[in-house]
Design a protein around this motif. Sequence first.
Motif, short mmCIF file in Angstrom:
data_model
loop_
_atom_site.label_atom_id
_atom_site.label_comp_id
_atom_site.label_asym_id
_atom_site.label_seq_id
_atom_site.Cartn_x
_atom_site.Cartn_y
_atom_site.Cartn_z
N PRO A 62 0.40 -1.81 11.05
CA PRO A 62 -0.99 -2.27 11.04
C PRO A 62 -1.98 -1.19 10.61
O PRO A 62 -2.98 -1.49 9.94
CB PRO A 62 -1.24 -2.72 12.49
CG PRO A 62 0.12 -3.08 13.01
CD PRO A 62 1.05 -2.10 12.36
N ASP A 63 -1.73 0.06 10.99
CA ASP A 63 -2.62 1.16 10.58
C ASP A 63 -2.61 1.39 9.08
O ASP A 63 -3.53 2.00 8.54
CB ASP A 63 -2.21 2.47 11.27
CG ASP A 63 -2.62 2.51 12.73
OD1 ASP A 63 -3.61 1.85 13.10
OD2 ASP A 63 -1.95 3.22 13.50
N GLY A 64 -1.58 0.91 8.41
CA GLY A 64 -1.42 1.21 7.00
C GLY A 64 -2.27 0.37 6.08
O GLY A 64 -2.35 0.65 4.88
N GLN A 65 -2.92 -0.67 6.60
CA GLN A 65 -3.69 -1.57 5.73
C GLN A 65 -5.03 -0.94 5.37
O GLN A 65 -5.80 -0.54 6.24
CB GLN A 65 -3.91 -2.92 6.41
CG GLN A 65 -4.63 -3.92 5.51
CD GLN A 65 -4.54 -5.35 6.01
OE1 GLN A 65 -3.96 -5.61 7.05
NE2 GLN A 65 -5.10 -6.28 5.25
N GLY A 66 -5.32 -0.91 4.06
CA GLY A 66 -6.59 -0.37 3.61
C GLY A 66 -7.53 -1.41 3.06
O GLY A 66 -8.75 -1.25 3.13
N TYR A 67 -6.98 -2.49 2.50
CA TYR A 67 -7.78 -3.48 1.78
C TYR A 67 -7.51 -4.87 2.32
O TYR A 67 -6.48 -5.13 2.95
CB TYR A 67 -7.46 -3.41 0.28
CG TYR A 67 -7.58 -2.02 -0.29
CD1 TYR A 67 -8.82 -1.40 -0.39
CD2 TYR A 67 -6.45 -1.33 -0.73
CE1 TYR A 67 -8.93 -0.11 -0.92
CE2 TYR A 67 -6.56 -0.05 -1.25
CZ TYR A 67 -7.80 0.56 -1.34
OH TYR A 67 -7.90 1.82 -1.85
N LEU A 68 -8.43 -5.77 2.02
CA LEU A 68 -8.27 -7.15 2.43
C LEU A 68 -7.15 -7.84 1.66
O LEU A 68 -6.93 -7.57 0.47
CB LEU A 68 -9.58 -7.92 2.18
CG LEU A 68 -10.78 -7.54 3.04
CD1 LEU A 68 -12.03 -8.24 2.51
CD2 LEU A 68 -10.55 -7.89 4.51
N LEU A 69 -6.43 -8.73 2.34
CA LEU A 69 -5.47 -9.64 1.72
C LEU A 69 -4.34 -8.92 0.99
O LEU A 69 -3.82 -9.39 -0.01
CB LEU A 69 -6.18 -10.61 0.76
CG LEU A 69 -7.32 -11.43 1.38
CD1 LEU A 69 -7.99 -12.29 0.32
CD2 LEU A 69 -6.80 -12.30 2.53
N THR A 70 -3.95 -7.75 1.53
CA THR A 70 -2.77 -7.06 1.00
C THR A 70 -1.57 -7.39 1.89
O THR A 70 -1.74 -7.68 3.09
CB THR A 70 -2.99 -5.54 0.96
OG1 THR A 70 -3.39 -5.07 2.26
CG2 THR A 70 -4.04 -5.18 -0.06
N PRO A 71 -0.37 -7.37 1.34
CA PRO A 71 0.79 -7.79 2.12
C PRO A 71 1.30 -6.69 3.05
O PRO A 71 1.10 -5.50 2.82
CB PRO A 71 1.83 -8.11 1.05
CG PRO A 71 1.47 -7.20 -0.08
CD PRO A 71 -0.02 -7.11 -0.06
N GLY A 72 1.98 -7.13 4.10
CA GLY A 72 2.68 -6.22 5.00
C GLY A 72 4.17 -6.47 4.94
O GLY A 72 4.63 -7.45 4.34
N ILE A 73 4.92 -5.57 5.57
CA ILE A 73 6.37 -5.74 5.65
C ILE A 73 6.84 -5.15 6.99
O ILE A 73 7.68 -4.25 7.02
CB ILE A 73 7.12 -5.17 4.41
CG1 ILE A 73 8.61 -5.50 4.44
CG2 ILE A 73 6.83 -3.68 4.24
CD1 ILE A 73 8.92 -6.96 4.35
#
Length: 354
Positions: A62-73
């Motif tokens: 979760p900490d790795g998200q920088g931008y809106l609507l980008t995917p996670g894994i």
Amino acid sequence: MSNALWNPTTVGEIPLPHRLAMAPMTRNRSTPEGVPTELNAEYYAQRASHALIITEGTQPNPDGQGYLLTPGIYTEDHITGWRKVTDAVHKADGRIVIQLMHAGRMSHPDNTPHHRQPVAPSPVQPAGETFTASGLQEMPVPRELTTEEVAATVEDFRRAAAAAIAAGADGVEIHGANGYLLHQFLATNTNQRTDPYGGSIDNRIRFAVEVATAVADEIGAGRTGLRISPGNPFNDIAENDTHDLYPALVRALAPLDLAYLHIGNHNGDDDLLHTLRKLWPNTLILNRAGTDITTRAKDIEDGIADVITVGTMALANPDLVQRIRTSAPLNTPDPATIYGGNEAGYTDYPTHTT
């Protein structure tokens, strides 16, 4: 066009039919929860004729998200969503690796699932603003990761790599470029730590080497790549020792026997590029953004690169490989639809008809 571009090769454990690959490009079209959709699957499958698809940056936690609507894994839902993508690409006879990208300080609480302060090697605020759901906002001062949290983040990359393989990916690329977390550890202006991850070059490369080691241990070195961008000032990065830093990093990575090293924007420093080529024992993938395909293919002929990647050309031309093979004209990308939106400027670029 030289035949060198069309010669088959093998990258680690991944056989490629030729040497023209698709670069990672953020497109901001996942769900708000970071789950890839059928639209994403269609987009990537359309481009399966590229030798290898390197996906958009995908957050490993979760900490790795920088931008809106980008995917996670990092959740089961992410794995299920990515499985739609990999199945579609494989059905179209393509090969795909998921890029693991932790944005670090290049973020805002409004863009993350937990709405917490961004994390980074040191509490150094990045210049500039970032897009959020409520518009442009200044990025805050990030919170410095503790030494224990650095180790935990390494393990998050390990788990994300395992999740990528569970989702059907042929491998992963670790994003160590463009001012994101791994790059923030490398650069002197963003890493002001005094623990074993800061100060000397050996300390500043430690995190990148530990992440690469963990991922390679988890999924196999032959399915692990790493991207770097030496000297690239993007995202408020300043490196004052590039010619010492990157050879040291490549020397430390070489014994891991990774599938490939992907060099992106190297700030036009071909002397350093040639040095890294000599030091790197395996496949070198090169992206010379802003140059034509003939110029890029010459790097293969000259032995500087083994594979080349293209970004906006692939974005606007789902059948780019066939167009280049037949010297057909290329579509022009629409800059207004690159980041976010629906199928417009994403899956509706026309293929060439002869």
